[in-house]
Structures are given as structure tokens and as C-alpha cells.
Design an enzyme around this catalytic site. Structure first.
Site, PDB file in Angstrom:
ATOM      1  N   SER A   1     -10.529   5.033  -4.906  1.00  0.00           N
ATOM      2  CA  SER A   1     -11.430   5.933  -4.925  1.00  0.00           C
ATOM      3  C   SER A   1     -11.129   7.170  -6.033  1.00  0.00           C
ATOM      4  CB  SER A   1     -11.806   6.869  -3.532  1.00  0.00           C
ATOM      5  OG  SER A   1     -10.643   7.378  -3.005  1.00  0.00           O
TER       6      SER A   1
ATOM      7  N   LYS B   1       0.748  -1.227   0.115  1.00  0.00           N
ATOM      8  CA  LYS B   1      -0.060   0.199   0.206  1.00  0.00           C
ATOM      9  C   LYS B   1       0.783   1.210   0.030  1.00  0.00           C
ATOM     10  CE  LYS B   1      -3.630   2.218   2.553  1.00  0.00           C
ATOM     11  NZ  LYS B   1      -4.409   2.451   3.650  1.00  0.00           N
TER      12      LYS B   1
ATOM     13  N   LYS C   1       0.663  10.284   5.746  1.00  0.00           N
ATOM     14  CA  LYS C   1       0.939   9.000   6.134  1.00  0.00           C
ATOM     15  C   LYS C   1       2.173   8.445   5.731  1.00  0.00           C
ATOM     16  CE  LYS C   1      -4.302   8.208   6.642  1.00  0.00           C
ATOM     17  NZ  LYS C   1      -5.318   7.175   6.672  1.00  0.00           N
TER      18      LYS C   1
ATOM     19  N   TYR D   1     -15.345  -0.018  -6.878  1.00  0.00           N
ATOM     20  CA  TYR D   1     -16.921   0.617  -6.601  1.00  0.00           C
ATOM     21  C   TYR D   1     -17.762   0.264  -8.069  1.00  0.00           C
ATOM     22  CZ  TYR D   1     -14.011   2.778  -3.154  1.00  0.00           C
ATOM     23  OH  TYR D   1     -13.282   2.832  -1.960  1.00  0.00           O
TER      24      TYR D   1
ATOM     25  N   LYS E   1      -2.109  -1.459  -3.757  1.00  0.00           N
ATOM     26  CA  LYS E   1      -3.040  -0.222  -3.664  1.00  0.00           C
ATOM     27  C   LYS E   1      -2.076   0.774  -3.912  1.00  0.00           C
ATOM     28  CE  LYS E   1      -6.388   1.750  -0.738  1.00  0.00           C
ATOM     29  NZ  LYS E   1      -7.060   1.816   0.516  1.00  0.00           N
TER      30      LYS E   1
END
Length: 332
Positions: free
Chosen positions: A282, A202, A225, A321, A256
């Protein structure tokens, strides 16, 4: 690649492209409903729908409506959904205690979906950001995201989700050693068949913004992060993280974001052979939707092509999604 074809005109690659039948016979990868995991967002209340402005077509749903969505997904043949909570800000604390509350939104949703749609696989998210007053995936001490204390919290979160009936745990936090700690705890508590799909590679990506809106973490986040998510330039580090998580007991691994990291998807699958997934995040979704809304692309065709790219890159499946829309198309 060995030179095993003759020169033109003996070899004409267009011969096998000349008709739909020939193209189908020579297709190297396929996209099916079985490749889809649908990420969904749950919120408090009953009969509650909350559109996510930065993700057109995506809504937060209260548990009762999420159960209906799970029924719909199962009816379309989608094998799994992945639950993400929108937590009331009043429940967010610096120690993130709501994360392992047996009655938090995620665990309520797991139980109700398990009762209503027993044959769909339920995946969860394991990270503290939906419950953290600081918006981080880990506990913050003096401005530092602390690793070992966070892992202890994540283990409690994992056990609560397993007790609620989750099939797949998705640790997305990127703390060191959390997979081994979770696996040991699950075994000790008798949850031997609960699987772990580790967010093993990630990256500290700029593609996550709309998701943070969806779970209500955008306003709370202090700083970034980068001390726990992987530098986007670090391919070898990502592979080492995947290798570590597999050695600690991950059953499946994830890359990801998705399309910007297809090179990693292919290398992870080729090098380790483990079940490999990608998350079409997203930002990827929002870009396709925005371009389609402006008439700049054919949204349906680009949606399908984007998912085909994951399969071509070696992924066994993808979190997207688009899952219900794609399933309807694939089902004819």
C-alpha cells in the site's frame, strides 16, 4: 559474466536499441496480464463503497460489488484476486474467533465469487489482525504475541477458507511452523489441491500504513510487529524463512514489501527456483499515486515501470492495486 563481446566499435550496444522491433526482439523480461494478482477489500452491507483515503482510487466493496469487481477482473484476463476484510470493530476480540467463522466477510465473498466467476482464482489472507482487538497478526497474552496458540487459530482459519472455496491461501502472519500445520490439516481434510502462497519473507516495514487503514487495524494496533516480522536488515534470515516454508509445504513464496526488496526477490528465485511473488504494498502504491497527483511523475509510466522491475528481478507475478489499470493498458 564472461567477456564474450568485442571492443568498441565491433560491439555497439546501441545497435539493438535502434528500433522498436529490435528492442522487442532483445527484451529479457515481459510484463503480461497473467502476472497480476489484484488485492481487494471487502466490507459489510449491500451496494456499499468506502473509499480508502490513504490509497486514492482504492475502495472497500460490499460482497455484491466485489462480485462485480471479480467479473471485471476476469474479463480483463487477471488470473487471481486476493480478498482482505474490513471487520466491524464489534466483532473483534482478543481470541479472534471471527477469523474462522464460516460466515465471516471473507468466506461469504469467497463463496459468492466462486459461484459467479468460477474461473478466477481466489486468494485469501491468513492472519488475525483484521479480527484482533489488539491489532496484531497473532493472539496476545500478557503483551506477548504467542506463537503456538496463534498457529492453532490460523489452521482453523485456513480450513474455513478452504471449505468456502479458496484456491490460494496466503499466510501473512509470520508465525513459526504455521505452513506445516496448515498443510497437514488441509491434507487430512481432503483439501489436497488448495495451494499455499506463503508470505515467507515479510519484513517489519514502514510501508504498510495505508493497508492497515484499509482493513481497520491502524487504531487497534498496540505496539509494533517486530517480534514476528523480519528485520529489514536481515537478508540471510529472510532466505532461511523461505527455505523453511518451502520445506513445510508452501507451493509459492512471497517477498513483502516489493520494490525496496528486489534484491531478495532475485535471490529467492535464483536460490530456490520456486514460484516467487512480490507484494507491491500500500505504501508503494500511495507514493506513486501521490506523486502523480502532484504532477511530479508520469503516473502511468511509473506504474508500469515499477511492475516491470518485479519481472526483471525474477518474480513470477505481483500483487498490485494497479492490476485493473495495468490490465487495460496491456490489453490495448
Amino acid at each position: 559474466m564472461p567477456a564474450n563481446q568485442g571492443p568498441f566499435p565491433r560491439t555497439r550496444f546501441r545497435r539493438t536499441r535502434a528500433s522498436a522491433a529490435l528492442r522487442n526482439l532483445t527484451r529479457e523480461a515481459e510484463l503480461s496480464v497473467n502476472d497480476l494478482i489484484w488485492p481487494v477489500f471487502v466490507c459489510a452491507g449491500r451496494g456499499e463503497r468506502q473509499p480508502v483515503a490513504s490509497m486514492p482510487g482504492v475502495e472497500r466493496l460490499s460482497v455484491d460489488l466485489l462480485v462485480e469487481a471479480a467479473r471485471r477482473a476476469h474479463g480483463l484476463g487477471i488470473p487471481a484476486i486476493c480478498i482482505f476484510p474490513y471487520t466491524d470493530p464489534s466483532l473483534k476480540t482478543e481470541l479472534c474467533e471471527e477469523a474462522w467463522n464460516p460466515d465471516n466477510l471473507s468466506n461469504q465473498a469467497i463463496r459468492e465469487i466462486r459461484d459467479a466467476v468460477p474461473d478466477i482464482a481466489i486468494m485469501t489472507d491468513i492472519a488475525l489482525d483484521p479480527y484482533n482487538a489488539n491489532g496484531h497478526d497473532g493472539i496476545v497474552r500478557d503483551g506477548i504475541i504467542v506463537n503456538d496458540e496463534t498457529v492453532e487459530a490460523l489452521v482453523k482459519m485456513a480450513l474455513a477458507q478452504a471449505e468456502a472455496g479458496a484456491d490460494i491461501l496466503g499466510p501473512s502472519d509470520m508465525m513459526d511452523s504455521r505452513i506445516g500445520a496448515m498443510r497437514d490439516a488441509l491434507e487430512a481434510e481432503g483439501h489436497v489441491n488448495v495451494t499455499i502462497m506463503s508470505y515467507a519473507a515479510k519484513f517489519a516495514s514502514s510501508y504498510y500504513g495505508p493497508f492497515r487503514d484499509a482493513v481497520g487495524a491502524s487504531g487497534a494496533l498496540k505496539g509494533d510487529k517486530k517480534t514476528y516480522q523480519i528485520d529489514p536488515m536481515n537478508r540471510q534470515e529472510a532466505l532461511r524463512c523461505v527455505e523453511r516454508d518451502l520445506s513445510e509445504g508452501a507451493d509459492m513464496v512471497m517477498v513483502k514489501p516489493g520494490m525496496p526488496y528486489l534484491d531478495l526477490c532475485r535471490e529467492v528465485k535464483d536460490r530456490f527456483g520456486a514460484p516467487t511473488y512480490a507484494y507491491q504494498v500500500s505504501g508503494e502504491y500511495a507514493m506513486i499515486e501521490a506523486a502523480a497527483a502532484n504532477g511530479w511523475i508520469d503516473g502511468e509510466k511509473v506504474m508500469l515501470e515499477s511492475l516491470m522491475s518485479f519481472r526483471r528481478a525474477g518474480c513470477d507475478g505481483v500483487l498490485t492495486y494497479f492490476a485493473p489499470r495495468v490490465a487495460q493498458i496491456l490489453n490495448g
